[in-house]
Design an enzyme around this catalytic site. Structure first.
Site, PDB file in Angstrom:
ATOM      1  N   GLY A   1      31.680  41.992  43.969  1.00 20.90           N
ATOM      2  CA  GLY A   1      31.730  42.150  45.407  1.00 20.90           C
ATOM      3  C   GLY A   1      32.280  43.476  45.868  1.00 20.90           C
ATOM      4  O   GLY A   1      32.692  44.332  45.084  1.00 20.90           O
TER       5      GLY A   1
ATOM      6  N   GLU B   1      35.523  39.722  32.731  1.00 21.95           N
ATOM      7  CA  GLU B   1      34.310  38.992  32.375  1.00 21.95           C
ATOM      8  C   GLU B   1      33.062  39.790  32.725  1.00 21.95           C
ATOM      9  O   GLU B   1      32.003  39.572  32.166  1.00 21.95           O
ATOM     10  CB  GLU B   1      34.276  37.610  33.038  1.00 21.95           C
TER      11      GLU B   1
ATOM     12  N   GLY C   1      34.610  33.402  36.590  1.00 24.21           N
ATOM     13  CA  GLY C   1      35.786  33.763  35.791  1.00 24.21           C
ATOM     14  C   GLY C   1      37.022  34.014  36.613  1.00 24.21           C
ATOM     15  O   GLY C   1      38.071  34.384  36.064  1.00 24.21           O
TER      16      GLY C   1
END
Length: 411
Positions: free
Chosen positions: A253, A274, A372
């Site tokens: 994001g 991750e 994650g």
């Protein structure tokens, strides 16, 4: 049980000779994909030929993120119509591309079961034509390794084989490594654009049943333009919460991207995450990321998947500085907490006045999944050096002006 009856029970009937399908007896004791299986080679086929093995009632795994085998998916959907296939369950994390199998015309043929819901699956899930399993990213490999979910076929993307017959899962090792250890039949889309990466994503061609050449460019996600609020949040986090020598985890994001953009003057940063994207490449080029202080895999960027632009994929290709690992390892809190100053930078959809955070849904609408985030928020909070920082940052309102800080989470 005869071979014919066994094939029927496993729903692996195909035009391919049965002795070839069941030659993988080595899998009984060696599901390790880096182990070459003697006297076994894959068949090179067209996509239409390769997917003929998919039959009604089977469970099919699809490689996700930037490694989504879009060419194989198109062929699978075409095969579904021509063969009148019914009730095939598709297991995957978020996939790129149109996700044809989620279209209403494929209802009854294919049913998507998302372990992390991507944009191409949200409508199907909301309308009851698809499913979603709420699960931590770190726990997905257990579903396959402990035989909780068994896979008949796996559709994956791989780099071209080297002179020794080894391919790479490229940008997405995540839960895919455990899927190919579990699947009875593996179809690989061989793509020269897929980066050849180091780590857990190596698979020898002897474990692959059918190989299909398709050199389509990988899906790309460029940096979106940041709002003034996001830039300010990035500065606040970078200047006040990220220390030199910190081990970073970045979620997906604009907020994590905004923070990365402000870290160019930091020193000896490490990455154990991750996923990562182009912002990490920029920091490597500036010398801010060295991974020098990390305890786990010192000197290397550690991740399980990556999504970005061609710049990112070129950076990853044949780069020993990057280690792409099984997500059961990268997202293990007992591993995460060993690194110094673990700083987990994530965002969310909304937060209530008691501090409850929602990152996967909007009321009753599933938006994504656990992913994650919780793995790393816990890992940072449990940091053995006592210097971990679990960070959730967000603008106070949505792009529509609706508040994201609420008295109670949406129902």
């Amino acid at each position: 049980m005869s071979v014919q009856n066994l094939a029927k029970a496993l729903k692996l009937q195909s035009a391919r000779p049965l002795w070839k399908i069941f030659q993988r007896s080595y899998y009984l004791y060696s599901p390790e994909p880096i182990h070459p299986l003697p006297d076994r080679v894959p068949d090179w086929k067209t996509a239409d030929e390769a997917v003929q093995v998919i039959q009604s009632g089977q469970r099919v795994f699809i490689h996700g993120a930037a490694a989504t085998p879009v060419h194989l998916i198109k062929a699978m959907c075409k095969h579904g119509k021509s063969a009148n296939i019914r009730d095939v369950e598709l297991m995957h994390i978020h996939t790129e591309g149109p996700g044809l199998y989620n279209e209403p015309e494929y209802a009854g043929m294919f049913r998507s079961n998302s372990l992390f819901v991507g944009g191409n699956s949200r409508k199907a899930v909301m309308e009851g034509r698809g499913d979603a399993i709420p699960i931590f990213l770190s726990e997905i490999p257990r579903l396959f390794r402990q035989k909780i979910i068994n896979l008949d076929v796996a559709l994956v993307s791989v780099s071209p084989p080297d002179k020794h017959g080894f391919c790479s899962l490229g940008t997405s090792v995540d839960c895919t490594r455990s899927a190919i250890q579990n699947a009875k039949y593996i179809i690989a889309q061989v793509n020269r654009h897929l980066p050849r990466t180091f780590g857990d994503g190596i698979i020898h061609t002897s474990h692959i049943d059918a190989m299909v050449e398709c050199n389509d460019p990988l899906p790309e996600h460029g940096k979106g333009s940041l709002t003034d609020e996001e830039v300010k949040i990035g500065k606040v986090v970078a200047e006040n919460l990220v220390s030199d020598g910190a081990t970073l985890q970045m979620g997906i994001g604009s907020i994590p991207d905004a923070v990365l953009a402000q870290l160019g003057n930091h020193k000896n940063l490490g990455v154990h995450s991750e996923m990562f994207s182009d912002g990490v490449v920029d920091l490597c080029e500036k010398g801010a990321i060295t991974n020098n202080d990390k305890v786990i895999m010192t000197g290397k960027i550690v991740s399980s998947f990556a999504v970005g632009t061609k710049k990112l994929y070129d950076f990853m290709n044949n780069n020993p500085f990057v280690e792409m690992c099984d997500v059961a390892f990268t997202n293990n809190t007992a591993v995460i907490c060993q690194n110094p100053k673990v700083t987990a930078i994530n965002s969310c959809i909304e937060v209530d006045l008691t501090g409850q955070i929602c990152s996967d849904s909007i009321g009753t609408r599933i938006y994504s999944g656990f992913g994650g985030q919780i793995d790393f928020i816990r890992g940072a909070a449990l940091g053995l050096d006592g210097l971990g920082k679990p960070i959730i940052a967000m603008p106070s309102t949505t792009s529509r002006g609706e508040t994201k800080i609420v008295s109670t989470l949406k129902l």
